[in-house]
Write a protein that holds these residues in place. Structure first.
Motif, PDB file in Angstrom:
ATOM      1  N   ARG A 163       4.709  11.301   3.158  1.00  0.00           N
ATOM      2  CA  ARG A 163       3.744  11.840   2.170  1.00  0.00           C
ATOM      3  C   ARG A 163       2.355  11.271   2.428  1.00  0.00           C
ATOM      4  O   ARG A 163       1.368  11.991   2.333  1.00  0.00           O
ATOM      5  CB  ARG A 163       4.226  11.498   0.769  1.00  0.00           C
ATOM      6  N   ARG A 164       2.283   9.986   2.743  1.00  0.00           N
ATOM      7  CA  ARG A 164       0.974   9.364   2.989  1.00  0.00           C
ATOM      8  C   ARG A 164       0.298   9.994   4.211  1.00  0.00           C
ATOM      9  O   ARG A 164      -0.901  10.218   4.208  1.00  0.00           O
ATOM     10  CB  ARG A 164       1.113   7.864   3.175  1.00  0.00           C
ATOM     11  N   GLN A 165       1.081  10.331   5.225  1.00  0.00           N
ATOM     12  CA  GLN A 165       0.520  10.960   6.418  1.00  0.00           C
ATOM     13  C   GLN A 165      -0.005  12.358   6.119  1.00  0.00           C
ATOM     14  O   GLN A 165      -0.952  12.817   6.752  1.00  0.00           O
ATOM     15  CB  GLN A 165       1.562  11.024   7.531  1.00  0.00           C
ATOM     16  N   LEU A 166       0.625  13.040   5.176  1.00  0.00           N
ATOM     17  CA  LEU A 166       0.232  14.407   4.841  1.00  0.00           C
ATOM     18  C   LEU A 166      -1.018  14.452   3.970  1.00  0.00           C
ATOM     19  O   LEU A 166      -1.651  15.501   3.877  1.00  0.00           O
ATOM     20  CB  LEU A 166       1.377  15.142   4.151  1.00  0.00           C
ATOM     21  N   THR A 167      -1.316  13.352   3.297  1.00  0.00           N
ATOM     22  CA  THR A 167      -2.477  13.377   2.380  1.00  0.00           C
ATOM     23  C   THR A 167      -3.688  12.741   2.980  1.00  0.00           C
ATOM     24  O   THR A 167      -3.716  12.149   3.976  1.00  0.00           O
ATOM     25  CB  THR A 167      -2.140  12.662   1.050  1.00  0.00           C
ATOM     26  N   GLY A 190       0.798  -1.218   0.000  1.00  0.00           N
ATOM     27  CA  GLY A 190       0.000   0.000   0.000  1.00  0.00           C
ATOM     28  C   GLY A 190       0.832   1.270   0.000  1.00  0.00           C
ATOM     29  O   GLY A 190       0.356   2.322  -0.385  1.00  0.00           O
ATOM     30  N   LEU A 191       2.071   1.167   0.421  1.00  0.00           N
ATOM     31  CA  LEU A 191       2.932   2.350   0.462  1.00  0.00           C
ATOM     32  C   LEU A 191       3.513   2.636  -0.924  1.00  0.00           C
ATOM     33  O   LEU A 191       3.573   3.777  -1.353  1.00  0.00           O
ATOM     34  CB  LEU A 191       4.049   2.137   1.479  1.00  0.00           C
ATOM     35  N   ILE A 192       3.948   1.593  -1.593  1.00  0.00           N
ATOM     36  CA  ILE A 192       4.490   1.737  -2.947  1.00  0.00           C
ATOM     37  C   ILE A 192       3.434   1.204  -3.905  1.00  0.00           C
ATOM     38  O   ILE A 192       3.183   0.011  -3.969  1.00  0.00           O
ATOM     39  CB  ILE A 192       5.822   0.973  -3.107  1.00  0.00           C
ATOM     40  N   LYS A 193       2.808   2.126  -4.647  1.00  0.00           N
ATOM     41  CA  LYS A 193       1.726   1.736  -5.543  1.00  0.00           C
ATOM     42  C   LYS A 193       2.211   1.522  -6.972  1.00  0.00           C
ATOM     43  O   LYS A 193       1.780   0.589  -7.634  1.00  0.00           O
ATOM     44  CB  LYS A 193       0.633   2.789  -5.504  1.00  0.00           C
ATOM     45  N   THR A 194       3.083   2.410  -7.443  1.00  0.00           N
ATOM     46  CA  THR A 194       3.584   2.283  -8.817  1.00  0.00           C
ATOM     47  C   THR A 194       5.080   2.570  -8.855  1.00  0.00           C
ATOM     48  O   THR A 194       5.580   3.397  -8.087  1.00  0.00           O
ATOM     49  CB  THR A 194       2.887   3.264  -9.783  1.00  0.00           C
ATOM     50  N   ILE A 195       5.762   1.878  -9.752  1.00  0.00           N
ATOM     51  CA  ILE A 195       7.170   2.142 -10.036  1.00  0.00           C
ATOM     52  C   ILE A 195       7.309   2.177 -11.547  1.00  0.00           C
ATOM     53  O   ILE A 195       6.985   1.210 -12.227  1.00  0.00           O
ATOM     54  CB  ILE A 195       8.101   1.055  -9.467  1.00  0.00           C
ATOM     55  N   LEU A 224       7.965   8.112   1.504  1.00  0.00           N
ATOM     56  CA  LEU A 224       6.626   7.679   1.098  1.00  0.00           C
ATOM     57  C   LEU A 224       5.657   7.705   2.275  1.00  0.00           C
ATOM     58  O   LEU A 224       4.511   8.140   2.142  1.00  0.00           O
ATOM     59  CB  LEU A 224       6.689   6.282   0.484  1.00  0.00           C
ATOM     60  N   ALA A 225       6.118   7.244   3.429  1.00  0.00           N
ATOM     61  CA  ALA A 225       5.271   7.228   4.627  1.00  0.00           C
ATOM     62  C   ALA A 225       4.910   8.646   5.056  1.00  0.00           C
ATOM     63  O   ALA A 225       3.762   8.926   5.427  1.00  0.00           O
ATOM     64  CB  ALA A 225       5.976   6.484   5.759  1.00  0.00           C
TER      65      ALA A 225
END
Length: 111
Positions: free
Chosen positions: A107-111, A18-23, A104-105
């Protein structure tokens, strides 16, 4: 080493679901000065650049020219909201993955 870095990131995908969705490899990013193709683009905003030894040339003048060009390119991408992680072959390993995961973590917390 770039392939090994990609492998480590894919392994992190399993661990941090869930943290890394696309590469994306060599994703096309349009800038005011033309398209750029970073080594890796994670989740559409985190760029991972692998700097190989031969990148900077053989002379001091080559190094300075390459460094200026790289800094200008990076500034263009930063202005568009991308975040950038740079690494060399010496950096490739768990430590760089920790940096990527932390960004990534956050950024996820900020959104």
């Amino acid at each position: 080493m770039e392939t090994y870095l990609r492998y480590l990131i894919y392994q992190a995908c399993r661990k941090y679901r869930g943290l890394i969705k696309t590469i994306e490899v060599q994703a096309r990013i349009a800038t005011p000065e033309g398209d750029r193709f970073p080594d890796l683009l994670i989740n559409g905003w985190l760029i991972v650049e692998f700097d190989g030894v031969s990148k900077y040339g053989e002379t001091v003048a080559d190094f300075r020219r390459a460094k200026r060009k790289e800094e200008h390119r990076q500034l263009l991408l930063l202005k568009q909201g991308f975040r950038i992680v740079r690494c060399t072959h010496q950096d490739v390993g768990p430590a760089v993955i920790e940096v990527i995961v932390a960004m990534l973590a956050e950024r996820r917390q900020l959104t």
